[in-house]
Design a protein around this motif. Structure first.
Motif, PDB file in Angstrom:
ATOM      1  N   ALA A  22       0.670  10.816  18.262  1.00 21.46           N
ATOM      2  CA  ALA A  22       0.589  11.068  16.822  1.00 21.46           C
ATOM      3  C   ALA A  22      -0.583  11.999  16.495  1.00 21.46           C
ATOM      4  O   ALA A  22      -0.455  12.899  15.657  1.00 21.46           O
ATOM      5  CB  ALA A  22       0.437   9.744  16.073  1.00 21.46           C
ATOM      6  N   LEU A  23      -1.714  11.801  17.163  1.00 22.87           N
ATOM      7  CA  LEU A  23      -2.865  12.678  16.942  1.00 22.87           C
ATOM      8  C   LEU A  23      -2.562  14.097  17.404  1.00 22.87           C
ATOM      9  O   LEU A  23      -2.913  15.073  16.725  1.00 22.87           O
ATOM     10  CB  LEU A  23      -4.086  12.126  17.676  1.00 22.87           C
ATOM     11  N   ILE A  24      -1.913  14.226  18.553  1.00 18.78           N
ATOM     12  CA  ILE A  24      -1.548  15.556  19.057  1.00 18.78           C
ATOM     13  C   ILE A  24      -0.585  16.241  18.103  1.00 18.78           C
ATOM     14  O   ILE A  24      -0.729  17.429  17.781  1.00 18.78           O
ATOM     15  CB  ILE A  24      -0.947  15.439  20.473  1.00 18.78           C
ATOM     16  N   ALA A  25       0.416  15.484  17.642  1.00 21.80           N
ATOM     17  CA  ALA A  25       1.403  16.060  16.727  1.00 21.80           C
ATOM     18  C   ALA A  25       0.744  16.487  15.416  1.00 21.80           C
ATOM     19  O   ALA A  25       1.071  17.548  14.860  1.00 21.80           O
ATOM     20  CB  ALA A  25       2.509  15.044  16.457  1.00 21.80           C
ATOM     21  N   THR A  26      -0.196  15.685  14.920  1.00 26.01           N
ATOM     22  CA  THR A  26      -0.884  16.032  13.678  1.00 26.01           C
ATOM     23  C   THR A  26      -1.657  17.340  13.826  1.00 26.01           C
ATOM     24  O   THR A  26      -1.578  18.229  12.960  1.00 26.01           O
ATOM     25  CB  THR A  26      -1.859  14.908  13.278  1.00 26.01           C
ATOM     26  N   CYS A  27      -2.383  17.477  14.927  1.00 22.93           N
ATOM     27  CA  CYS A  27      -3.145  18.721  15.160  1.00 22.93           C
ATOM     28  C   CYS A  27      -2.206  19.918  15.286  1.00 22.93           C
ATOM     29  O   CYS A  27      -2.513  21.012  14.788  1.00 22.93           O
ATOM     30  CB  CYS A  27      -3.995  18.578  16.416  1.00 22.93           C
ATOM     31  N   TRP A  89      -4.482  14.391  25.615  1.00 19.46           N
ATOM     32  CA  TRP A  89      -3.350  13.734  26.278  1.00 19.46           C
ATOM     33  C   TRP A  89      -3.807  13.034  27.556  1.00 19.46           C
ATOM     34  O   TRP A  89      -3.383  11.915  27.845  1.00 19.46           O
ATOM     35  CB  TRP A  89      -2.276  14.770  26.601  1.00 19.46           C
ATOM     36  N   GLN A  90      -4.690  13.677  28.309  1.00 24.15           N
ATOM     37  CA  GLN A  90      -5.155  13.087  29.561  1.00 24.15           C
ATOM     38  C   GLN A  90      -5.997  11.839  29.330  1.00 24.15           C
ATOM     39  O   GLN A  90      -5.852  10.836  30.037  1.00 24.15           O
ATOM     40  CB  GLN A  90      -5.957  14.126  30.354  1.00 24.15           C
ATOM     41  N   ILE A  91      -6.890  11.878  28.373  1.00 25.20           N
ATOM     42  CA  ILE A  91      -7.797  10.751  28.142  1.00 25.20           C
ATOM     43  C   ILE A  91      -7.181   9.697  27.242  1.00 25.20           C
ATOM     44  O   ILE A  91      -7.505   8.504  27.348  1.00 25.20           O
ATOM     45  CB  ILE A  91      -9.130  11.253  27.532  1.00 25.20           C
ATOM     46  N   GLY A  92      -6.273  10.117  26.358  1.00 24.30           N
ATOM     47  CA  GLY A  92      -5.721   9.190  25.374  1.00 24.30           C
ATOM     48  C   GLY A  92      -4.963   8.038  25.980  1.00 24.30           C
ATOM     49  O   GLY A  92      -4.993   6.909  25.464  1.00 24.30           O
ATOM     50  N   HIS A  93      -4.249   8.284  27.105  1.00 24.56           N
ATOM     51  CA  HIS A  93      -3.495   7.210  27.759  1.00 24.56           C
ATOM     52  C   HIS A  93      -4.407   6.052  28.141  1.00 24.56           C
ATOM     53  O   HIS A  93      -4.068   4.880  27.935  1.00 24.56           O
ATOM     54  CB  HIS A  93      -2.792   7.753  29.004  1.00 24.56           C
ATOM     55  N   GLY A 133     -15.195  17.378  19.708  1.00 25.74           N
ATOM     56  CA  GLY A 133     -16.214  16.355  19.540  1.00 25.74           C
ATOM     57  C   GLY A 133     -15.633  14.964  19.678  1.00 25.74           C
ATOM     58  O   GLY A 133     -16.208  14.088  20.346  1.00 25.74           O
ATOM     59  N   ALA A 134     -14.466  14.751  19.051  1.00 23.21           N
ATOM     60  CA  ALA A 134     -13.800  13.453  19.159  1.00 23.21           C
ATOM     61  C   ALA A 134     -13.349  13.189  20.596  1.00 23.21           C
ATOM     62  O   ALA A 134     -13.462  12.059  21.105  1.00 23.21           O
ATOM     63  CB  ALA A 134     -12.599  13.409  18.217  1.00 23.21           C
ATOM     64  N   ILE A 135     -12.850  14.223  21.268  1.00 19.84           N
ATOM     65  CA  ILE A 135     -12.375  14.062  22.649  1.00 19.84           C
ATOM     66  C   ILE A 135     -13.539  13.769  23.577  1.00 19.84           C
ATOM     67  O   ILE A 135     -13.433  12.923  24.478  1.00 19.84           O
ATOM     68  CB  ILE A 135     -11.615  15.330  23.077  1.00 19.84           C
TER      69      ILE A 135
END
Length: 368
Positions: A22-27, A89-93, A133-135
């Protein structure tokens, strides 16, 4: 615990992750809007970024604090977006399964805000956008979790995750130093925010993600992070007033230049009428003295009354110098037209040359 069991238990904590997507899609959607408004398929104009919510110190300090968060979802070009979304995507999982959806969302938002605050603390005048920064905060949270819960993670997976996390942080910070245009302040702010939060949120692996909200350490970490954010905000150099003065001065200077051009056209038209014998020189001098000069004096008064900061003060003084010389040349010209004495006209011409030289100096200051 072997590696297969660890992975199975990791997936059992959160069976289906969707927050990361959802975060990726929003960006991605926000970036498409940026491109559409920029009328481009590659670069996003600075004015578009600013209008859509880029972090900019003077505007943030003027009350638009929402920019600290909106800037996290904006990106400057497709490569900027792609690199950030690949890292997310890599860290979010891992983050979503370790800290749960609510914990992952808190980390993303809080670290994004910390990154934005650190960015304007370090660089008050520049635009700042991007989710980096968030990542970085998510990577910092994973690093602290790996350190605190290292006995819960199989050695093989621990080494891979730890080396990958440290490698990402180290390489990205080095790139921020070596390459222009990378906001390392936001990276460091987000990283420290994620590490600080995870010191309290990193619950044991055998407990559910929801259990972290029942731990006192989580709320203490939130308070500590809020205190750090407040300290950054309070110690950031105040630039809102100076920027507003700059904007107002730029508008007055623009209007002054337009009026100056109109005045010059009116004077030349008046002199052409005198040469064509369409108007007497005495009448032309009187119109110059009674109509054009008072209007010009109003522009001088407005220019003189506008407050300026240190950066605009030299140009302000140069414009006032030019305005005075130009006004003096017009007074001499009016006197020469009304008296018919060529000496006044010669003095007017000489004073006008001095005014043009002063104007040239003003333009050189503006170009620096």
């Amino acid at each position: 615990m072997d590696e297969d069991e660890f992975i199975e238990r990791l997936h059992t904590r959160i069976e289906r992750i969707w927050l990361t997507y959802a975060l990726i899609a929003t960006c991605a959607v926000v970036f498409l809007i940026e491109l559409w408004q920029s009328r481009s398929w590659w670069t996003v104009r600075s004015d578009v970024l600013l209008s859509m919510g880029a972090s900019f110190g003077p505007k943030v300090q003027s009350g638009e604090t929402w920019r600290l968060l909106s800037a996290v979802f904006l990106h400057g070009n497709p490569l900027h977006l792609a690199l950030n979304m690949l890292a997310l995507w890599q860290i979010g999982h891992f983050i979503e399964r370790i800290y749960g959806r609510s914990g992952a969302l808190l980390l993303f938002v809080a670290c994004g805000l910390m990154g934005s605050l650190a960015s304007i603390w370090w660089r008050t005048q520049g635009l700042s956008v991007g989710a980096s920064g968030a990542i970085f905060g998510l990577y910092g949270a994973l690093l602290v979790w790996l350190i605190r819960r290292r006995h819960d993670v199989p050695m093989g997976i621990l080494k891979k995750l730890r080396s990958g996390t440290l490698g990402f942080i180290g390489y990205s910070l080095f790139a921020g130093i070596a390459l222009p245009g990378i906001d390392n302040a936001a990276h460091i702010g987000g990283l420290l925010g994620g590490m600080l939060l995870s010191l309290g949120m990193a619950a044991p692996f055998d407990r559910s993600p929801a259990s972290q909200w029942r731990r006192r350490s989580t709320w203490l970490a939130l308070l500590a992070t809020a205190a750090c954010a407040t300290a950054l905000w309070r110690t950031t150099p105040q630039v809102a007033v100076a920027w507003q003065q700059h904007v107002e001065f730029a508008e007055v200077a623009r209007n002054f230049a337009q009026h100056d051009a109109q005045l010059e056209q009116q004077v030349q038209a008046l002199l052409e009428q005198v040469r064509q014998r369409q108007i007497a020189s005495v009448a032309a001098g009187r119109e110059l003295d009674e109509v054009l000069l008072p209007a010009w004096q109003m522009q001088i008064n407005r220019l003189a009354s506008i407050p300026t900061g240190d950066a605009d003060r030299p140009r302000h003084q140069a414009l006032l110098n030019y305005a005075g010389l130009h006004g003096s040349s017009l007074q001499l010209l009016a006197r020469g037209l009304m008296t018919g004495q060529p000496g006044w006209l010669q003095l007017a011409h000489q004073r006008q040359l001095e005014a043009q030289a002063a104007l040239l100096g003003t333009r050189e200051r503006s170009a620096r």
